[in-house]
Scaffold this motif. Structure first.
Motif, PDB file in Angstrom:
ATOM      1  N   VAL A   1       0.728  -1.287   0.299  1.00  0.00           N
ATOM      2  CA  VAL A   1      -0.394   0.264  -0.139  1.00  0.00           C
ATOM      3  C   VAL A   1       0.480   1.151   0.145  1.00  0.00           C
ATOM      4  O   VAL A   1       0.626   2.011  -0.914  1.00  0.00           O
ATOM      5  CB  VAL A   1      -0.939  -0.107   1.199  1.00  0.00           C
ATOM      6  CG1 VAL A   1      -1.820   1.142   1.251  1.00  0.00           C
ATOM      7  CG2 VAL A   1      -1.362  -1.461   1.145  1.00  0.00           C
ATOM      8  N   GLY A   2       1.847   0.886   0.430  1.00  0.00           N
ATOM      9  CA  GLY A   2       3.226   2.152   0.738  1.00  0.00           C
ATOM     10  C   GLY A   2       3.624   2.691  -0.714  1.00  0.00           C
ATOM     11  O   GLY A   2       3.643   3.882  -0.715  1.00  0.00           O
ATOM     12  N   VAL A   3       3.847   1.293  -1.281  1.00  0.00           N
ATOM     13  CA  VAL A   3       4.859   1.877  -2.178  1.00  0.00           C
ATOM     14  C   VAL A   3       3.766   2.233  -3.267  1.00  0.00           C
ATOM     15  O   VAL A   3       4.219   2.899  -4.211  1.00  0.00           O
ATOM     16  CB  VAL A   3       4.933   0.425  -2.498  1.00  0.00           C
ATOM     17  CG1 VAL A   3       5.747   0.458  -4.233  1.00  0.00           C
ATOM     18  CG2 VAL A   3       5.863  -0.780  -1.871  1.00  0.00           C
ATOM     19  N   VAL A   4       2.627   1.661  -3.395  1.00  0.00           N
ATOM     20  CA  VAL A   4       1.572   2.221  -4.178  1.00  0.00           C
ATOM     21  C   VAL A   4       1.276   3.613  -4.657  1.00  0.00           C
ATOM     22  O   VAL A   4       0.766   4.564  -5.374  1.00  0.00           O
ATOM     23  CB  VAL A   4       0.087   1.706  -4.709  1.00  0.00           C
ATOM     24  CG1 VAL A   4      -1.020   2.078  -5.487  1.00  0.00           C
ATOM     25  CG2 VAL A   4       0.769  -0.006  -4.970  1.00  0.00           C
ATOM     26  N   TYR A   5       1.410   3.938  -2.668  1.00  0.00           N
ATOM     27  CA  TYR A   5       0.508   4.690  -2.142  1.00  0.00           C
ATOM     28  C   TYR A   5       2.580   6.408  -3.304  1.00  0.00           C
ATOM     29  O   TYR A   5       1.560   7.661  -3.179  1.00  0.00           O
ATOM     30  CB  TYR A   5       0.565   5.575  -0.939  1.00  0.00           C
ATOM     31  CG  TYR A   5       0.454   6.504  -0.559  1.00  0.00           C
ATOM     32  CD1 TYR A   5       1.036   8.177  -0.370  1.00  0.00           C
ATOM     33  CD2 TYR A   5      -0.852   6.235   0.241  1.00  0.00           C
ATOM     34  CE1 TYR A   5       0.231   8.812   0.245  1.00  0.00           C
ATOM     35  CE2 TYR A   5      -1.090   7.480   1.059  1.00  0.00           C
ATOM     36  CZ  TYR A   5      -0.892   8.428   1.651  1.00  0.00           C
ATOM     37  OH  TYR A   5      -1.401   9.943   2.177  1.00  0.00           O
ATOM     38  N   ILE A   6       2.925   5.772  -2.647  1.00  0.00           N
ATOM     39  CA  ILE A   6       4.142   7.360  -3.161  1.00  0.00           C
ATOM     40  C   ILE A   6       3.727   7.274  -4.978  1.00  0.00           C
ATOM     41  O   ILE A   6       3.858   8.531  -4.680  1.00  0.00           O
ATOM     42  CB  ILE A   6       5.684   6.141  -3.179  1.00  0.00           C
ATOM     43  CG1 ILE A   6       5.636   5.642  -1.968  1.00  0.00           C
ATOM     44  CG2 ILE A   6       6.672   6.700  -4.007  1.00  0.00           C
ATOM     45  CD1 ILE A   6       6.905   5.069  -1.267  1.00  0.00           C
ATOM     46  N   ALA A   7       3.452   6.291  -5.636  1.00  0.00           N
ATOM     47  CA  ALA A   7       3.195   7.005  -6.841  1.00  0.00           C
ATOM     48  C   ALA A   7       1.953   7.532  -7.230  1.00  0.00           C
ATOM     49  O   ALA A   7       2.304   8.280  -7.973  1.00  0.00           O
ATOM     50  CB  ALA A   7       3.309   5.460  -7.936  1.00  0.00           C
ATOM     51  N   VAL A   8       1.235   7.471  -6.640  1.00  0.00           N
ATOM     52  CA  VAL A   8      -0.347   8.091  -6.725  1.00  0.00           C
ATOM     53  C   VAL A   8      -0.325   8.954  -6.021  1.00  0.00           C
ATOM     54  O   VAL A   8      -0.758   9.808  -6.681  1.00  0.00           O
ATOM     55  CB  VAL A   8      -1.201   6.785  -6.612  1.00  0.00           C
ATOM     56  CG1 VAL A   8      -3.025   7.588  -6.019  1.00  0.00           C
ATOM     57  CG2 VAL A   8      -1.515   5.461  -6.537  1.00  0.00           C
TER      58      VAL A   8
ATOM     59  N   LEU B   1      -6.089  -0.609  -2.673  1.00  0.00           N
ATOM     60  CA  LEU B   1      -6.678   0.273  -1.826  1.00  0.00           C
ATOM     61  C   LEU B   1      -5.652   1.178  -1.860  1.00  0.00           C
ATOM     62  O   LEU B   1      -5.735   2.085  -1.383  1.00  0.00           O
ATOM     63  CB  LEU B   1      -6.409  -0.483  -0.583  1.00  0.00           C
ATOM     64  CG  LEU B   1      -6.235  -0.014   0.697  1.00  0.00           C
ATOM     65  CD1 LEU B   1      -7.690   0.201   0.689  1.00  0.00           C
ATOM     66  CD2 LEU B   1      -6.279  -0.870   2.068  1.00  0.00           C
ATOM     67  N   GLY B   2      -4.299   0.880  -2.087  1.00  0.00           N
ATOM     68  CA  GLY B   2      -2.841   2.404  -1.898  1.00  0.00           C
ATOM     69  C   GLY B   2      -3.306   2.997  -3.363  1.00  0.00           C
ATOM     70  O   GLY B   2      -3.183   4.218  -3.121  1.00  0.00           O
ATOM     71  N   ILE B   3      -3.735   2.201  -4.080  1.00  0.00           N
ATOM     72  CA  ILE B   3      -4.444   3.638  -4.805  1.00  0.00           C
ATOM     73  C   ILE B   3      -5.438   4.586  -4.830  1.00  0.00           C
ATOM     74  O   ILE B   3      -5.580   5.880  -4.829  1.00  0.00           O
ATOM     75  CB  ILE B   3      -4.769   3.377  -6.183  1.00  0.00           C
ATOM     76  CG1 ILE B   3      -3.608   2.199  -7.089  1.00  0.00           C
ATOM     77  CG2 ILE B   3      -5.390   4.235  -7.275  1.00  0.00           C
ATOM     78  CD1 ILE B   3      -3.619   1.496  -8.490  1.00  0.00           C
ATOM     79  N   ALA B   4      -6.476   4.283  -3.722  1.00  0.00           N
ATOM     80  CA  ALA B   4      -7.506   5.662  -2.907  1.00  0.00           C
ATOM     81  C   ALA B   4      -7.157   5.587  -2.065  1.00  0.00           C
ATOM     82  O   ALA B   4      -7.674   6.778  -1.624  1.00  0.00           O
ATOM     83  CB  ALA B   4      -9.123   3.949  -2.649  1.00  0.00           C
TER      84      ALA B   4
END
Length: 450
Positions: free
Chosen positions: A51-58, A113-116
């Motif tokens: 979730v944190g990895v995707v969060y960084i990109a989004v 979820l990481g995108i949202a």
């Protein structure tokens, strides 16, 4: 000031609760999840870490999306992603699947979820700025910003108490389905803004980038002095470390405490202690920052962060068998300090940059960057099965205590001038003088007619 601003606050709070729970959901049940599904502990940790990895990109393109489509439409898109992620995650728990297929589906659910999740965190200071005046802005930010942490704590507390990991994921999907539609209640902006800042369009990432590099025009609303640029970098560092260490600890709670004889339920209660103590502290202090300590946000950071660093450092010696009372006390100190500082830091970033959306995105991105790095490092520092006790995380506690103390040392160089508040107060006084002049002119005209 419109009463319906609180409807949006409630909706954002609930949505942050929904996206906060799955992030820490597998932390207290890491060992049970690994046993039931055939995963390794590192794979279970990646269910939260992803979730944190995707969060960084989004998080970086979000200000552009909010500017183009508005808060409402982007929030609705985030709610749809929450629904999809919940049921993809549950699909991964079907017993007929192989361990690899099961893990792939659960991981995809976490990635969605990481995108949202950043959508409902990044918009918080901008929503406060658009809908609230100077006497309520910090309180509104506090209520919304803390809701994600509340969701994470609820996830820690609930997951060990909902039966098997497979059954708990089903309950999580049902909760997400029931609450996600509340995004329909969020509105982008009020008909008439409450402050001068609230009336301005959201500045772009480019303007913040120019300001940080010292390339912004002197007369631009987002111009930053050298001092403000240094302060913003210090704020990014400390916010990133403190949010990252909290996220990492929520993932490793069970793994840190289990080798010393603590149950998953006790680990969840310690996470809940951080929440409860923090909510009490934040509830008391946020109104004070709006009405009494309005110009002392920087001093608050200088006061609380050293205590917070000392609390994290003390875990090196406190995590041992039969030391429950000391651990609960330390969790309470961490909760009060962390949750009090969270809205203060977000507001200070807006004060320094006059760019609520972009500064919030950068802060939360920093928190997730440090969270991912700390999760990887602390997982690698786990002791082996031959250690005493087996698989203890003593070295990980030393690492996180050292990192937080290094970051805390920089806070003494922090000045934190509240430029946005000064602009709003100055323009408020000008408006009051203008309104007074108009009223005086009307009164004189009426007297002449008489």
């Amino acid at each position: 000031m419109y009463k319906r601003r609180w409807i949006g606050v409630i909706a954002i709070v609930i949505l942050n609760l929904v996206v906060g729970m799955p992030i820490s959901w597998f932390g207290p049940i890491a060992n049970g999840t690994a046993d039931q599904f055939g995963f390794t502990l590192d794979e279970v940790n990646w269910l939260g870490n992803s979730v944190g990895v995707v969060y960084i990109a989004v998080s970086f393109p979000l200000p552009f999306l909010f500017s183009k489509f508005g808060i409402r439409k982007v929030s609705l898109a985030g709610a749809v992603l929450v629904l999809i992620s919940a049921w993809v995650r549950y699909a991964g728990t079907i017993s007929s699947l192989s361990p690899r297929s099961s893990y792939a589906l659960i991981l995809i659910g976490q990635i969605l979820l990481g995108i949202a999740s950043p959508i409902f965190q990044v918009l918080v200071p901008s929503y406060s700025e658009k809908w609230f005046d100077l006497k309520g802005r910090t309180t509104a930010t506090m209520i919304m910003a803390l809701s994600s942490a509340v969701g994470s704590a609820i996830g820690q507390l609930a997951s060990p108490r909902l039966g098997t990991p497979r059954h708990s994921v089903l309950v999580l999907a049902i909760i997400s389905t029931a609450l996600a539609p509340i995004a329909l209640l969020i509105q982008s902006s009020p008909p008439t803004p409450p402050t001068f800042t609230g009336a301005q369009e959201n500045p772009t990432y480019m303007s913040l980038g120019r300001a940080i590099r010292g390339k912004q025009q002197l007369d631009a609303p987002t111009y930053m002095t050298i001092r403000q640029r240094i302060d913003f970098l210090i704020l990014i560092l400390n916010f990133g470390i403190l949010v990252g260490i909290t996220n990492t600890f929520s993932l490793f709670t069970n793994e840190v405490l289990a080798p010393y004889g603590y149950s998953p339920g006790t680990a969840g209660l310690m996470g809940a202690t951080i929440l409860i103590a923090g909510l009490v502290g934040a509830t008391i202090t946020a109104p004070l920052f709006d009405r009494v300590l309005t110009h002392h946000l920087a001093r608050t950071c200088k006061t609380f962060i050293p205590f917070l660093a000392a609390a994290w450092l003390s875990l090196i010696w406190a995590v041992r068998p039969d030391d429950t009372a000391a651990l609960f006390t330390i969790m309470a100190v961490i909760g009060i300090s962390s949750l009090t500082l969270l809205p203060v830091a977000i507001e200070l970033a807006c004060e320094l940059t006059r760019n609520a959306m972009a500064s919030s995105a950068i802060l939360w991105c920093s928190g997730n960057v440090f969270g991912v790095m700390m999760t990887l490092v602390e997982g690698a520092l786990r002791a082996g099965p031959d250690a005493s006790p087996p698989r203890n995380m003593k070295r990980a506690l030393i690492f996180q205590g050292t990192i937080v103390c290094v970051g805390a040392a920089f806070i003494f160089l922090f000045q934190g001038k509240q430029a946005r508040r000064e602009n709003d107060e100055r323009d408020g006084r000008k408006m009051a003088v203008a309104c007074g002049a108009v009223a005086m002119g009307e009164c004189t005209a009426q007297t002449s007619e008489v």
